[in-house]
Design an enzyme around this catalytic site. Structure first.
Site, PDB file in Angstrom:
ATOM      1  N   LYS A   1     -10.383  -5.623   9.792  1.00  6.05           N
ATOM      2  CA  LYS A   1     -10.205  -6.549  10.914  1.00  6.05           C
ATOM      3  C   LYS A   1     -10.241  -5.833  12.263  1.00  6.05           C
ATOM      4  CE  LYS A   1      -7.681  -9.874   8.105  1.00  6.05           C
ATOM      5  NZ  LYS A   1      -8.060  -9.228   6.839  1.00  6.05           N
TER       6      LYS A   1
ATOM      7  N   VAL B   1      -6.389  -6.641   0.042  1.00  6.01           N
ATOM      8  CA  VAL B   1      -5.933  -5.995  -1.181  1.00  6.01           C
ATOM      9  C   VAL B   1      -5.253  -7.039  -2.062  1.00  6.01           C
ATOM     10  CG1 VAL B   1      -4.464  -4.207  -2.155  1.00  6.01           C
ATOM     11  CG2 VAL B   1      -5.652  -3.795  -0.001  1.00  6.01           C
TER      12      VAL B   1
ATOM     13  N   ILE C   1       0.834  -1.199   0.000  1.00  3.76           N
ATOM     14  CA  ILE C   1       0.000   0.000   0.000  1.00  3.76           C
ATOM     15  C   ILE C   1       0.866   1.245   0.000  1.00  3.76           C
ATOM     16  CG2 ILE C   1      -1.731   1.306   1.297  1.00  3.76           C
ATOM     17  CD1 ILE C   1      -2.819  -1.179  -0.047  1.00  3.76           C
TER      18      ILE C   1
END
Length: 629
Positions: free
Chosen positions: A425, A462, A309
């Site tokens: 989460k 992702v 990311i």
């Protein structure tokens, strides 16, 4: 310069001579037809007088419309339209000339109708003949290449392939492939659901269908592969994948027609259909003005800059011209990789690298003191759920203490915006990783109001990120299986790395302070179905590769959530981003947090879990199938 190059081209003079002959023949034949091949002497002299004028006008208008700048071997429909316009304008000019010089006295009117028609036929015919001869010359030197269709006499070389879709895009793709001699493909037809197209032929290739009959079509054509265009939707791609599974055909995706036309890629640049294609994610539309307003000419710090990311965040951020980009990462190899990419692939030089850990308070302080970042994207975190269940102290050290250290430095040095990259989460967490990220979210609320605008962005799995299940599945498929799935009913949300990073950057422009932004991730995906789809996309038979269910791993739950109790969901100005406003902040946390940190320093697994339970009451640790935490 272009005009001089044109005049030195010997083919130009051949075209002019040939075209002049055709235009002269058109006028002569027009007179012959008018007088039934017996032209009186008076009209023969009239024809002789008109001949050079008619040829001149047609050559002049062909030149003005650019018909002598092209190559006849590549004549297309657009050229035929140009020829029609040029012939019409030339004939109008000829009529005006005759009317002005002779007032049309004694001139047969029908000649001025027949002449342009014949000139058009001759000009088009010459170009089509040249193109036909050129294409024949590319075929094998065989008598059949002249007498028979190209796809009949072509050698049966390359992979036998069907194209899905007999629409305009499919036809252009077929033409591109047929024009490439060494494409490695032998097209055997199209497959289409449109009943009006089935049974017809495009570029001499038959159109079969519908897609539901692909098994029979594949057997009849002996096809080995299906080709799909880049414009297919995710839903349509899933239908094609299911049909290919039944027909046991491989599936390949063609590059976009725009990229082929622009020369960026070759039609031979086929690639496997990826799972991202099946998700059918629409292109993210960014408020570029709003993003530029908070990133342009700013010093931007990205922690975890070498991660999946973080590195994509860097790629997105440099589009908005920051004054300086500070790359902070604990992994030497990852940090070097993103540095080299920014420098050599993107030509971006306004960056500095910092190799270190975010929990190193002295280093973080030194970085903020030296660089004075105005925008902070905090993506550094440990994210692997089972790994942190076994080593929960690292979740405390990195995800909680590291986050608090960067937050404190941001407030102390007056950073304008702080964006925390969180996770789904953190919602009713059942594992240490999720609970630690929830603590980071609550810490963020505690720092709000100190001059820095804090916000968090929460999203799910992702595709392609470190720890993603897809590389694991692909490796297992290549080895022949089995593909290990934890549970038949386990589901997860998925999005692509670029989509996640773009929406994080967008959320940073929307935040007013204290928000938790939630990215709309579509429908959750069953992991068992994902495994089956990957088997098919890899060109394997699901009947030959077994899916093995291993039981939930430590800390895992069957499904993930994006919203927790007490959080109100609000729409934002962006179609893919929602915002949650929580009522509770992190109050009186120092003592509780100190107990958690002490347990982490002692590597006390149960102590860490108990400390997280105190800070996150909704945390409910679960046990795996083996009975251990």
């Amino acid at each position: 310069m272009k005009f001089q190059r044109l005049l030195t081209n010997k083919n130009l003079y051949l075209m002019l001579i040939g075209e002049s002959f055709f235009f002269a023949m058109a006028l002569v034949i027009a007179f012959l037809l008018r007088f039934e091949f017996d032209i009186p002497a008076e009209y023969a002299r009239q024809m002789t007088t008109l001949l050079p004028v008619a040829v001149f006008f047609k050559i002049a208008f062909f030149w003005m419309t650019g018909l002598y700048r092209g190559m006849w071997r590549y004549t297309g429909l657009a050229d035929l339209w140009k020829i029609g316009r040029a012939v019409f304008m030339a004939e109008v000019a000829l009529i005006i000339y005759v009317a002005f010089t002779a007032h049309f006295h004694g001139h047969p009117r029908s000649v001025f109708i027949l002449d342009p028609l014949l000139a058009f036929v001759f000009a088009c015919g010459a170009r089509v003949m040249i193109r036909s001869l050129y294409e024949i010359s590319l075929r094998p030197k065989d008598w059949r290449s002249v007498l028979l269709p190209a796809n009949f006499c072509a050698p049966q070389l390359g992979i036998r392939a069907l194209i899905v879709g007999a629409d305009a895009d499919g036809a252009r793709i077929a033409k591109e492939i047929l024009d490439v001699r060494d494409s490695g493909l032998h097209l055997v037809g199209f497959v289409d659901d449109d009943s009006s197209r089935i049974g017809r032929r495009i570029h001499d290739l038959p159109v079969h269908g519908p897609l539901s009959a692909l098994v029979g079509v594949a057997q009849m054509t002996r096809a080995e592969e299906i080709l799909v265009s880049a414009g297919q939707s995710g839903e349509r791609l899933r239908e094609i994948v299911d049909a290919c599974e039944a027909a046991q055909l491989r599936i390949k995706k063609l590059p976009a027609l725009a990229d082929i036309a622009s020369g960026k890629v070759s039609v031979k640049a086929l690639r496997d259909v990826r799972y991202e294609d099946l998700l059918g994610r629409e292109e993210v539309h960014l408020d570029e003005a709003g993003i530029k307003g908070y990133l342009a000419d700013k010093v931007v710090l990205v922690t975890g800059a070498g991660g999946s990311i973080g590195s994509e965040l860097c790629r997105q951020i440099i589009r908005f011209e920051p004054r300086l980009l500070v790359l902070f990462d604990a992994g030497e190899e990852n940090l070097y990789s993103i540095e080299m990419e920014l420098l050599h692939q993107h030509g971006f030089t306004r960056y500095v690298t910092v190799l270190g850990q975010v929990q190193d308070a002295a280093l973080v302080e030194a970085v903020f003191l030296a660089r004075q970042p105005q925008v902070v994207f905090h993506a550094a975190a440990y994210k692997h759920v089972p790994m942190l269940e076994c080593n929960p102290w690292q979740a405390v050290t990195n995800n909680i203490i590291g986050s608090r250290t960067v937050m404190e430095a941001s407030v102390r040095h007056g950073a304008g915006r702080f964006v925390l990259v969180s996770t789904d989460k953190a919602v009713r967490p059942t594992n240490v990783m999720g609970a630690s990220k929830r603590v980071a979210e609550l810490l963020m609320h505690g720092f709000q109001g100190g001059g820095t605008t804090f916000m968090a962005v929460r999203f799910g799995n992702v595709l392609g990120s470190s720890g993603s299940v897809i590389p694991l599945f692909r490796g297992q498929i290549e080895r022949g299986g089995p593909v290990t799935v934890t549970h038949p009913d386990v589901t997860r949300y998925f999005m692509t790395i670029p989509e996640a990073a773009q929406l994080i950057v967008q959320a940073g422009a929307l935040g007013q302070g204290g928000e938790i932004f939630v990215l709309k991730m579509g429908q959750p995906v069953r992991i068992a179905e994902l495994a089956r789809d990957l088997i098919v996309l890899s060109g394997k038979d699901p009947a030959e590769i077994r899916v093995k269910f291993t039981g939930l791993r430590p800390g895992e739950k069957l499904y993930e959530e994006l919203i927790t109790a007490g959080e109100g969901v609000l729409e934002t100005g962006h179609e893919k981003i929602m915002v949650l406003r929580a009522d509770r902040a992190f109050v009186e946390s120092d003592d509780k947090l100190a107990i958690l940190v002490e347990a982490a320093q002692c590597f006390d697994i149960e102590g860490v879990r108990q400390g997280l339970l105190v800070l996150v009451p909704e945390y409910t640790p679960v046990k795996n199938a083996a009975g251990a935490h």
